[in-house]
Design a protein around this motif. Structure first.
Motif, PDB file in Angstrom:
ATOM      1  N   GLY A 257       0.786  -1.229   0.000  1.00  0.00           N
ATOM      2  CA  GLY A 257       0.000   0.000   0.000  1.00  0.00           C
ATOM      3  C   GLY A 257       0.813   1.273   0.000  1.00  0.00           C
ATOM      4  N   VAL A 258       2.043   1.229  -0.482  1.00  0.00           N
ATOM      5  CA  VAL A 258       2.876   2.437  -0.559  1.00  0.00           C
ATOM      6  C   VAL A 258       2.423   3.257  -1.765  1.00  0.00           C
ATOM      7  CG1 VAL A 258       5.214   3.334  -0.813  1.00  0.00           C
ATOM      8  CG2 VAL A 258       4.806   1.260   0.533  1.00  0.00           C
ATOM      9  N   ARG A 259       1.960   4.488  -1.508  1.00  0.00           N
ATOM     10  CA  ARG A 259       1.322   5.299  -2.550  1.00  0.00           C
ATOM     11  C   ARG A 259       2.078   6.558  -2.914  1.00  0.00           C
ATOM     12  NH1 ARG A 259      -3.335   5.897   1.685  1.00  0.00           N
ATOM     13  NH2 ARG A 259      -1.348   6.367   2.721  1.00  0.00           N
ATOM     14  N   ASN A 260       3.004   6.986  -2.055  1.00  0.00           N
ATOM     15  CA  ASN A 260       3.651   8.280  -2.256  1.00  0.00           C
ATOM     16  C   ASN A 260       4.941   8.351  -1.434  1.00  0.00           C
ATOM     17  OD1 ASN A 260       2.890   9.135   0.502  1.00  0.00           O
ATOM     18  ND2 ASN A 260       0.828   9.203  -0.332  1.00  0.00           N
ATOM     19  N   PRO A 261       5.750   9.399  -1.614  1.00  0.00           N
ATOM     20  CA  PRO A 261       7.012   9.504  -0.869  1.00  0.00           C
ATOM     21  C   PRO A 261       6.841   9.600   0.646  1.00  0.00           C
ATOM     22  CG  PRO A 261       7.098  10.873  -2.832  1.00  0.00           C
ATOM     23  CD  PRO A 261       5.679  10.397  -2.709  1.00  0.00           C
ATOM     24  N   LEU A 262       5.729  10.153   1.123  1.00  0.00           N
ATOM     25  CA  LEU A 262       5.515  10.208   2.576  1.00  0.00           C
ATOM     26  C   LEU A 262       5.337   8.805   3.137  1.00  0.00           C
ATOM     27  CD1 LEU A 262       5.227  11.832   5.157  1.00  0.00           C
ATOM     28  CD2 LEU A 262       2.785  12.133   4.633  1.00  0.00           C
ATOM     29  N   ASP A 263       4.641   7.921   2.411  1.00  0.00           N
ATOM     30  CA  ASP A 263       4.540   6.524   2.835  1.00  0.00           C
ATOM     31  C   ASP A 263       5.925   5.882   2.881  1.00  0.00           C
ATOM     32  OD1 ASP A 263       1.788   6.752   2.964  1.00  0.00           O
ATOM     33  OD2 ASP A 263       1.408   5.695   1.079  1.00  0.00           O
ATOM     34  N   VAL A 264       6.769   6.213   1.911  1.00  0.00           N
ATOM     35  CA  VAL A 264       8.138   5.690   1.901  1.00  0.00           C
ATOM     36  C   VAL A 264       8.862   6.125   3.165  1.00  0.00           C
ATOM     37  CG1 VAL A 264      10.398   5.760   0.764  1.00  0.00           C
ATOM     38  CG2 VAL A 264       8.308   5.598  -0.618  1.00  0.00           C
ATOM     39  N   LEU A 265       8.770   7.403   3.487  1.00  0.00           N
ATOM     40  CA  LEU A 265       9.434   7.912   4.685  1.00  0.00           C
ATOM     41  C   LEU A 265       8.925   7.196   5.932  1.00  0.00           C
ATOM     42  CD1 LEU A 265      11.353   9.896   6.057  1.00  0.00           C
ATOM     43  CD2 LEU A 265       9.480  11.564   6.117  1.00  0.00           C
ATOM     44  N   LYS A 266       7.620   6.996   6.032  1.00  0.00           N
ATOM     45  CA  LYS A 266       7.060   6.306   7.197  1.00  0.00           C
ATOM     46  C   LYS A 266       7.583   4.872   7.283  1.00  0.00           C
ATOM     47  CE  LYS A 266       2.860   9.124   7.474  1.00  0.00           C
ATOM     48  NZ  LYS A 266       1.379   9.181   7.335  1.00  0.00           N
ATOM     49  N   GLY A 267       7.727   4.207   6.135  1.00  0.00           N
ATOM     50  CA  GLY A 267       8.291   2.860   6.135  1.00  0.00           C
ATOM     51  C   GLY A 267       9.708   2.828   6.661  1.00  0.00           C
ATOM     52  N   LEU A 268      10.479   3.856   6.324  1.00  0.00           N
ATOM     53  CA  LEU A 268      11.858   3.953   6.816  1.00  0.00           C
ATOM     54  C   LEU A 268      11.882   4.280   8.305  1.00  0.00           C
ATOM     55  CD1 LEU A 268      13.392   5.992   3.848  1.00  0.00           C
ATOM     56  CD2 LEU A 268      13.624   3.532   4.264  1.00  0.00           C
ATOM     57  N   VAL A 269      10.983   5.143   8.761  1.00  0.00           N
ATOM     58  CA  VAL A 269      10.896   5.475  10.180  1.00  0.00           C
ATOM     59  C   VAL A 269      10.575   4.223  10.996  1.00  0.00           C
ATOM     60  CG1 VAL A 269       9.580   6.780  11.916  1.00  0.00           C
ATOM     61  CG2 VAL A 269      10.278   7.889   9.777  1.00  0.00           C
ATOM     62  N   LEU A 270       9.760   3.330  10.421  1.00  0.00           N
ATOM     63  CA  LEU A 270       9.413   2.081  11.104  1.00  0.00           C
ATOM     64  C   LEU A 270      10.597   1.128  11.212  1.00  0.00           C
ATOM     65  CD1 LEU A 270       5.927   1.508   9.454  1.00  0.00           C
ATOM     66  CD2 LEU A 270       6.330   1.830  11.911  1.00  0.00           C
ATOM     67  N   GLY A 271      11.662   1.422  10.480  1.00  0.00           N
ATOM     68  CA  GLY A 271      12.861   0.600  10.564  1.00  0.00           C
ATOM     69  C   GLY A 271      13.159  -0.211   9.322  1.00  0.00           C
ATOM     70  N   GLY A 272      12.371  -0.019   8.258  1.00  0.00           N
ATOM     71  CA  GLY A 272      12.619  -0.752   7.029  1.00  0.00           C
ATOM     72  C   GLY A 272      13.965  -0.396   6.417  1.00  0.00           C
ATOM     73  N   LYS A 273      14.692  -1.413   5.975  1.00  0.00           N
ATOM     74  CA  LYS A 273      15.960  -1.176   5.274  1.00  0.00           C
ATOM     75  C   LYS A 273      15.700  -0.619   3.882  1.00  0.00           C
ATOM     76  CE  LYS A 273      18.510  -2.867   8.581  1.00  0.00           C
ATOM     77  NZ  LYS A 273      19.362  -1.970   9.417  1.00  0.00           N
ATOM     78  N   ALA A 274      14.518  -0.890   3.364  1.00  0.00           N
ATOM     79  CA  ALA A 274      14.079  -0.361   2.080  1.00  0.00           C
ATOM     80  C   ALA A 274      12.559  -0.443   2.054  1.00  0.00           C
ATOM     81  CB  ALA A 274      14.686  -1.154   0.929  1.00  0.00           C
ATOM     82  N   VAL A 275      11.961   0.221   1.074  1.00  0.00           N
ATOM     83  CA  VAL A 275      10.505   0.245   0.944  1.00  0.00           C
ATOM     84  C   VAL A 275      10.153  -0.202  -0.474  1.00  0.00           C
ATOM     85  CG1 VAL A 275       8.433   1.676   0.974  1.00  0.00           C
ATOM     86  CG2 VAL A 275      10.259   2.058   2.665  1.00  0.00           C
TER      87      VAL A 275
END
Length: 338
Positions: A257-275
């Motif tokens: 459900g990644v739709r935009n760059p803000l979702d990408v940033l949130k995925g990284l904040v959660l600790g993802g090594k990549a999105v």
């Protein structure tokens, strides 16, 4: 065209039919705390990172989508070219079809031909023989191998598998291939117990692939004469699944459900090594063209660098320091599950 190839093309058409770029998901209930005085500047270098031993221009990538049919050949060639020009990673769709239909190799291999030096990630189902998995990795010169766990999809699929005793084969694949193995869901989220179990079995990479994007139960239900629509509600949200992976202290990718760059940033904040981003990019390509997707990804890179500056970080390793909080419905789920 074989039945398997026909199914691949059906999946592409149905993914387009059900795509809704305005669909809400758990990312909408995750908020980030922004400093009013960040003391930063927009710099594309800030979002550069490494993945599987290679440098990439951004921490998001084109996640697994397709392969194994005439239409998917053109899509994978275009995705390979876009990945090369934007210097991001590309994961291919399931190549398990190659076990019985080796003539479909070109529909996957075109991505590597288009992107000879970049990161290409192969993908197989958990029942694929280890020897075949190794051959697929070698044929595609893959930098990593995704193994997707898709029990809900298989149950909804009219011709789906009904045997989910996969662990022994997963272990054999891991011991046979020479590249990192990523255990991946397909839109229903990895749960903490499974992550913990597989971590103890020696697996070190996961792609949470949570609920919130493409719903493969919905896709398969549209191909099914039975009404299994209740399956469409199953699964863990992407944010919940990412928090579970975070708690297990494993390397993980955030997708679903990644739709935009803000979702990408949130995925990284959660600790993802990549999105990982799949259907959003696929529809940009199929509804428009390759140039449109190319420009879209370049725009995302610029916008993600801008978000880094807005939130006061100047390099990837600082992103997890951004404070986050959750809206009450998601907060309640987190308190119950984690």
């Amino acid at each position: 065209m074989s039945k398997r190839s026909e199914r691949k093309e059906e999946h592409l058409a149905l993914a387009q039919m059900f795509f809704n770029k305005k669909k809400s998901n758990s990312f909408d209930q995750m908020q980030l705390l922004r400093p009013a005085l960040p003391e930063t500047k927009v710099d594309l270098n800030s979002i550069q990172t490494s993945l599987f031993g290679k440098q990439v221009a951004a921490p998001f990538f084109i996640n697994a989508m397709t392969g194994g049919s005439t239409k998917s050949l053109g899509i994978n060639r275009a995705l390979g070219e876009v990945a090369r020009k934007t210097k991001i990673a590309l994961a291919l769709g399931s190549a398990s079809i190659l076990v019985k239909e080796k003539d479909q190799l070109e529909s996957f291999d075109v991505a590597r031909e288009a992107n000879p030096d970049g990161i290409v990630i192969a993908n197989v189902n958990p029942a694929t023989p280890a020897s075949s998995s190794k051959e697929i990795v070698e044929q595609l010169q893959a930098d990593a191998l995704q193994i997707h766990l898709n029990t809900v999809q298989e149950i909804a699929m009219p011709e789906g598998d009904r045997n989910f005793t996969w662990l022994e084969n997963l272990q054999e694949i891991r011991q046979t291939v020479t590249v990192p193995v990523i255990i991946k869901e397909v839109g229903f989220g990895l749960d903490q117990a499974t992550i913990h179990h597989l971590k103890n079995e020696g697996f070190t990479w996961f792609d949470v692939a949570g609920k919130g994007g493409t719903n493969f139960a919905e896709i398969e239900n549209s191909r099914n004469q039975l009404d299994l629509s209740y399956l469409e509600e199953l699964g863990l949200s992407t944010v919940i699944s990412a928090l579970m992976a975070q708690k297990e202290a494993v390397n993980f990718i955030v997708s679903g459900g990644v739709r935009n760059p803000l979702d990408v940033l949130k995925g990284l904040v959660l600790g993802g090594k990549a999105v990982g981003v799949a259907n959003t990019f696929l529809q940009a390509l199929t509804e428009h063209d390759q140039d449109y997707l190319l420009q879209m990804i370049k725009n995302w890179q610029q916008q993600l660098a801008a978000l880094f500056a807005v939130y006061g970080v100047s390099e990837i390793k600082q992103v997890t320091k951004i404070k986050s909080y959750f809206d009450l419905p998601l907060k309640t789920e987190i308190e119950q599950l984690i």
